[in-house]
Design a protein around this motif. Structure first.
Motif, PDB file in Angstrom:
ATOM      1  N   UNK A  15       0.836  -1.197   0.000  1.00 19.24           N
ATOM      2  CA  UNK A  15       0.000   0.000   0.000  1.00 19.24           C
ATOM      3  C   UNK A  15       0.871   1.247   0.000  1.00 19.24           C
ATOM      4  N   UNK A  16       1.932   1.249   0.787  1.00 22.28           N
ATOM      5  CA  UNK A  16       2.813   2.416   0.858  1.00 22.28           C
ATOM      6  C   UNK A  16       3.432   2.706  -0.505  1.00 22.28           C
ATOM      7  N   UNK A  20       2.661   6.028  -2.735  1.00 18.63           N
ATOM      8  CA  UNK A  20       3.747   6.894  -3.182  1.00 18.63           C
ATOM      9  C   UNK A  20       3.672   7.116  -4.683  1.00 18.63           C
ATOM     10  N   UNK A  21       3.445   6.041  -5.420  1.00 15.84           N
ATOM     11  CA  UNK A  21       3.353   6.149  -6.885  1.00 15.84           C
ATOM     12  C   UNK A  21       2.174   7.037  -7.271  1.00 15.84           C
ATOM     13  N   UNK A  22       1.020   6.818  -6.635  1.00 16.01           N
ATOM     14  CA  UNK A  22      -0.169   7.605  -6.949  1.00 16.01           C
ATOM     15  C   UNK A  22       0.046   9.079  -6.602  1.00 16.01           C
ATOM     16  N   UNK A  27       0.825  14.663  -8.276  1.00 15.68           N
ATOM     17  CA  UNK A  27       1.672  15.862  -8.215  1.00 15.68           C
ATOM     18  C   UNK A  27       2.151  16.266  -9.608  1.00 15.68           C
ATOM     19  N   UNK A  28       2.413  15.282 -10.453  1.00 17.25           N
ATOM     20  CA  UNK A  28       2.863  15.570 -11.811  1.00 17.25           C
ATOM     21  C   UNK A  28       1.736  16.180 -12.640  1.00 17.25           C
ATOM     22  N   UNK A  36      -1.349  19.771  -0.648  1.00 15.20           N
ATOM     23  CA  UNK A  36      -2.349  18.861  -0.078  1.00 15.20           C
ATOM     24  C   UNK A  36      -1.734  17.477   0.136  1.00 15.20           C
ATOM     25  N   UNK A  37      -0.955  16.999  -0.827  1.00 12.81           N
ATOM     26  CA  UNK A  37      -0.313  15.693  -0.687  1.00 12.81           C
ATOM     27  C   UNK A  37       0.688  15.679   0.465  1.00 12.81           C
ATOM     28  N   UNK A  38       1.408  16.775   0.637  1.00  7.86           N
ATOM     29  CA  UNK A  38       2.352  16.883   1.749  1.00  7.86           C
ATOM     30  C   UNK A  38       1.612  16.838   3.078  1.00  7.86           C
TER      31      UNK A  38
END
Length: 51
Positions: A15-16, A20-22, A27-28, A36-38
């Protein structure tokens, strides 16, 4: 003789890695979402430390 079987939990970081990939993909595609992701990552770490 008595045999007993049961499930034993173990750490799995699939899941981690997927999260991370998602996050990198979002972000890209949406640079404005980096803040928001941070914040999301920070809240996840806080929750994991509280457990």
């Amino acid at each position: 003789m008595l045999r007993e079987t049961h499930y034993v939990p173990y750490e799995n970081d699939r899941f981690a890695k997927a999260h991370q990939w998602a996050s990198e993909q979002v972000a890209r595609k949406f640079p404005g979402a980096v803040e928001v992701l941070t914040t999301l990552d920070s809240l996840i770490k806080q929750q994991m430390n509280a457990e």
